[in-house]
Structures are given as structure tokens and as C-alpha cells.
Design an enzyme around this catalytic site. Structure first.
Site, PDB file in Angstrom:
ATOM      1  N   HIS A   1       0.690  -1.292  -0.058  1.00  0.00           N
ATOM      2  CA  HIS A   1       0.026   0.148   0.125  1.00  0.00           C
ATOM      3  C   HIS A   1       0.965   1.246   0.053  1.00  0.00           C
ATOM      4  O   HIS A   1       0.661   2.172   0.556  1.00  0.00           O
ATOM      5  CB  HIS A   1      -1.109   0.117   1.218  1.00  0.00           C
TER       6      HIS A   1
ATOM      7  N   SER B   1      15.045  22.306 -15.044  1.00  0.00           N
ATOM      8  CA  SER B   1      13.655  23.032 -15.275  1.00  0.00           C
ATOM      9  C   SER B   1      14.268  24.385 -15.746  1.00  0.00           C
ATOM     10  O   SER B   1      15.156  25.031 -15.259  1.00  0.00           O
ATOM     11  CB  SER B   1      12.913  23.054 -13.867  1.00  0.00           C
TER      12      SER B   1
ATOM     13  N   LYS C   1      15.766  22.037  -9.885  1.00  0.00           N
ATOM     14  CA  LYS C   1      15.381  20.586 -10.546  1.00  0.00           C
ATOM     15  C   LYS C   1      16.224  19.856 -11.114  1.00  0.00           C
ATOM     16  O   LYS C   1      16.885  20.265 -11.616  1.00  0.00           O
ATOM     17  CB  LYS C   1      13.960  21.183 -11.077  1.00  0.00           C
TER      18      LYS C   1
ATOM     19  N   GLU D   1       9.724   9.321 -16.557  1.00  0.00           N
ATOM     20  CA  GLU D   1       8.126   9.610 -16.459  1.00  0.00           C
ATOM     21  C   GLU D   1       7.755   9.203 -17.882  1.00  0.00           C
ATOM     22  O   GLU D   1       6.658   8.593 -18.276  1.00  0.00           O
ATOM     23  CB  GLU D   1       8.105  10.952 -16.541  1.00  0.00           C
TER      24      GLU D   1
END
Ligand code: ARG
Length: 482
Positions: free
Chosen positions: A157, A278, A284, A291
Site C-alpha cells: 500500500h 527546469s 530541479k 516519466e
């Protein structure tokens, strides 16, 4: 004149639209190699069976090889008015050798031709994908060997559950990928029957030898039913299904890399090669590659869904609907191939933060199950009672604001006087992980054996787990450890 309602972009009438909807050369030119190989096998067989003269065969084969060279050199002009790769190649052959080119299409049709070409293409692609899967597996096994003793939180979970070995976690993906490779290999086996010579749908009256062309093209045998042969697209559906499942596995791992590389987790650092910055936030490091691998399942499953719907309800035998199979299949298989390559790159040079994983594994009372197991084992408590007593221990630790290992023996005795100081042995994450020696469990001793087993399978070289154990903490390939 173009149609006033919808013809704005067309210079002539409906025939331009017809050409646009009908042509597949924009995407099926990719099949040129398979198309020419199929034609060479066919011409060779036609001469062998006396249907074609040897002189025509020689002219056809020489001409086809020239066409192949032109396509590979990038000097071939593909023409949309010639619809597809089959007619583009044949038309160019006619330019080169004249009328003999027209004899090549004896005893075949584009229906068996396209099925043959596409099967050959899918077969080649399966072989490449299996190799790519094995490369990724080997990359994971190599990292897993070095991380057998590295402790991380295991989750259910997405809540910390029990500590596990990082090597064990990595090997979980090796198992999934092993099944993926097996699914591709299975699809390849069923695929490997030659449709060539089934002709349009009914077979042919020429005395062809389909066994000969099947063998020449590396098929196990010719297909046994001509109607089935020209209308079967199971092979690409199965391959896309295998691809979709494999992409799901990659997507799950990619998601873990996204989570693990966040500042909040900090379990891994992806290398500069597989991170992006970024344009507005200088701090970043974005895991874009992970992704995108996570996302590719969308188009891969989309291809399977599209094609299975295209095939649904199609009457026998060939229908032009089936031309819709290639473009999406190419895209899906390319996407999987790219995902496998990206994942292999990321796995090879990401850095694990062992300290961070260890600290996280120790948090959240992750050895509570070990206390319950100790109560069962050492004082013969029924597991349900042990679960309850351990819950009280956890509550006490929570109250005191410490971890389970921060509790004194008096604390334990306060909860249940039967507990003695031996309990402290099972409170560390190391002892917890080391104790999970059941077959397939996370104990580092198991991980080392499983890593060696996989390495033997993947490299064909025996790998002795004792040698691996000695090598542990030795080196980390390109990647490192913080
Ligand atoms: N381009 C076609 C396809 O991909 C080749 C087969 C055409 N056959 C036909 N009878 N029109 O399916």
C-alpha cells in the site's frame, strides 16, 4: 475539381482522397528488406519448380538486389500512387529488368505477401526485443549482486511494511522481465509458419513448393490453411499483448524511480545523462526519461486495443482493414524498444543512497512482525495473540517517541513479562532481513544465489554464489553508492 464540402486540401477529385486513404507506403516502406527477401525466396522456388526460367530468376534476383541497394542508399523514390512497398519494389524491378519482373507475382498475391513480410518483420523485432530485455535483466542482476546487503523499506500500500534487500527488489523486476521474454518467445514460436504461397485466399493451381520458401525464410513450416494464412493477425496481437505487459512492468519500475528520486525519498539519484533541468527552477533534476517510460504503456496498450478492435468481426479472408495493423504496431514496438534502452541506461548509472534507504527502512516500526514472530517461536504464543502484544509494544514506542530498538527490556516486560532480553536480537532491520530465508525470501543469502542463477541463465556462464559473495562491495560498474 475537388469536392466543395471537404475537398479544400485536395487538388483533384475523390481519386486523390482514395489514394490518400488507400496508400500504405508512408509506413510499410519499413518492410522493404523482408519484402525483397520474400520475393527472392519466391523467385528461387518458382525456378526450382519449373514455373519460371532460370534466366528470369537470375534477372529478378539481380534486379531485386539492386532495388535493395537503392533503398538502403536512400536513392529510391517511393511513390504513393504505387500504394505500398510490394508494388513500389515490383515497379522499380520492372524499370530495371523489363517484362521478366511481371513473372515474379506468379502464384502469389499481395495478401500472402504482406502477411509474410509482416511476420518476418515481427519475428526480427521479437528477437531484438528479447535481446534488449536480457540486457536490461543483466544490468539489474549486476546491480542486485552489489546490493544484496543493502536494506530498504519494503512496501505494501506504499506504506513501509517490512525491510527488504534492495537486491531482492531489483531481482523482482528481473523475474517479471524473464516472463516477458518468455511471452515473446512463445509468440515467436506460433508466428513462425509461412503464409507465402497461400496466394489471394484459396491457394494456387501452380505446382509450387511452399516448404521450400518456408525453409528459405527461416519458417518452421508453411501454414496449413490458405484462408487462415492471409487473414491471421494473431501474431501481431500476441506480440502487442506481450509488449503491453512488458511495458506495464517497465512503467511500474519507472514509477518507483520517479518516487525514489524525489527529495522526499532520496533513495536514488539518476545520472545527469538521464535527468533534465527546469527552465525556471534551478534546483530541479527531473526524471523525464523515467516519466516517459512510465507513460509509453499508453500508446502500446492503445495499439493492442486498436488492432484487436480492427480484427473483431472481420469476415474471412483478407480485408483492407488489416492494413491498419502496421503503423500502430511499428509505433508500439519502437516505443517498447526505446523504453527498454532508456531503462537499461538509467539502471546502469543511477546511484543508490544506501544510508537513506537504511534509515527509511528502520522507521515506521518496520520490525514489528519480527517481534510477533519471536513471541510465537520463543514463547509459543499463538500468532494472533503475538500480533496483539506486538501492537501494544508499538503503541508504547510511539508514546515514548522512539523506535522499537529504543525500548528497554523493562518496557517489553511491562507489556508482557514473558519477554526476555533475547528480543533485542530481532529488532534490527539487518536481523529481520537476514531471517527471511524461506525460498524466494529476501535474505541476502538468497539474493546472492538468485542473482547467480540469473547471471548463469543470461550469460550462459556458471556463476558461483560464493565468488559473488566475495566480490560484494567490490565495484559498481558505472554507477556508484552515496
Ligand atoms: N498494403 C496492403 C496491406 O498492408 C497489402 C495487401 C493488399 N492486398 C489487397 N488485396 N489490396 O494490407
Amino acid at each position: 475539381m475537388s469536392n466543395k464540402m471537404w475537398g479544400g486540401r485536395f487538388s483533384s477529385g475523390p481519386d486523390a482522397i482514395m489514394e490518400e486513404i488507400n496508400a500504405s507506403i508512408g509506413f510499410d516502406q519499413r518492410l522493404y528488406k523482408q519484402d525483397i527477401a520474400g520475393s527472392i525466396a519466391h523467385a528461387t522456388m518458382l525456378a526450382q519448380t519449373g514455373i519460371l526460367t532460370q534466366a528470369d530468376r537470375d534477372a529478378i534476383i539481380a534486379g531485386l538486389n539492386e532495388v535493395l541497394a537503392e533503398i538502403e542508399a536512400g536513392t529510391f523514390t517511393f511513390s504513393r500512387s504505387l500504394e505500398d512497398i510490394h508494388m513500389n519494389v515490383e515497379s522499380r524491378l520492372r524499370d530495371k529488368i523489363g517484362d521478366a519482373a511481371g513473372r515474379l507475382h506468379t502464384a502469389r498475391s499481395r495478401n500472402d505477401q504482406v502477411a509474410t513480410d509482416f511476420k518476418l518483420y515481427v519475428r526480427d523485432t521479437i528477437d531484438i526485443l528479447i535481446t534488449q530485455i536480457e540486457t536490461l535483466q543483466l544490468g539489474l542482476v549486476t546491480r542486485a549482486e552489489d546490493e544484496a546487503d543493502t536494506i530498504m523499506p519494503g512496501f505494501t500500500h506504499l506504506q513501509s511494511a517490512q525491510p527488504v534487500s534492495l537486491g531482492h527488489h531489483l531481482l523482482a523486476y528481473v523475474e517479471m522481465l524473464g516472463r516477458d521474454a518468455g511471452r515473446f518467445a512463445d509468440a515467436r514460436k506460433r508466428l513462425n509458419e509461412s503464409p507465402l504461397g497461400s496466394a489471394a485466399l484459396a491457394g494456387t493451381s501452380y505446382p509450387i513448393d511452399r516448404h521450400m520458401t518456408a525453409e528459405a525464410l527461416g519458417f518452421d513450416r508453411p501454414t496449413a490453411n490458405s484462408l487462415d494464412a492471409v487473414s491471421d493477425r494473431d501474431f501481431i496481437l500476441e506480440t502487442l499483448a506481450a509488449a503491453a505487459i512488458c511495458a506495464v512492468h517497465l512503467s511500474r519500475f519507472a514509477e518507483e524511480l520517479v518516487i525514489w528520486s524525489s527529495a522526499q525519498f532520496g533513495f536514488v539519484r539518476l545520472s545527469d545523462k538521464f535527468s533534465t533541468g527546469s527552465s525556471i527552477m534551478p534546483q530541479k533534476r527531473n526524471p523525464d526519461a523515467a516519466e516517459l517510460v512510465r507513460a509509453k504503456i499508453g500508446r502500446i496498450l492503445g495499439a493492442l486495443t486498436s488492432l484487436i478492435v480492427v480484427m473483431k468481426g472481420l469476415p474471412l479472408a483478407y480485408s483492407k482493414d488489416m492494413q491498419e495493423d502496421k503503423e500502430i504496431a511499428f509505433d508500439a514496438l519502437d516505443s517498447l524498444s526505446l523504453s527498454l534502452a532508456a531503462m537499461t541506461g538509467m539502471v546502469g548509472d543511477l546511484t543508490f543512497n544506501r544510508a537513506r534507504m537504511h534509515a527509511s527502512a528502520s522507521a515506521g516500526f518496520s520490525t514489528a512482525t519480527d517481534i510477533a514472530d519471536w513471541l510465537v517461536r520463543e514463547i509459543n504464543m499463538p500468532f494472533r495473540d503475538a500480533h496483539h502484544v506486538t501492537g501494544q509494544v508499538v503503541a508504547l514506542a510511539e508514546q515514548k517517541g522512539c523506535g522499537l530498538e529504543g525500548l528497554t527490556i523493562e518496557d517489553f516486560k511491562f507489556v508482557d513479562p514473558r519477554i526476555d532480553s533475547r528480543i533485542h536480537k530481532v529488532l534490527t532491520v539487518e536481523s529481520s532481513v537476514a531471517s527471511r530465508q524461506s525460498y524466494g525470501g529476501t535474505a541476502p543469502a538468497n539474493v546472492v544465489v538468485q542473482a547467480a542463477r540469473w547471471k548463469t541463465l543470461l550469460t550462459g556462464q556458471p556463476h558461483d554464489p560464493r565468488v559473488l559473495a566475495a566480490k560484494k562491495h567490490g565495484g559498481h560498474g558505472d554507477g556508484g553508492v552515496e
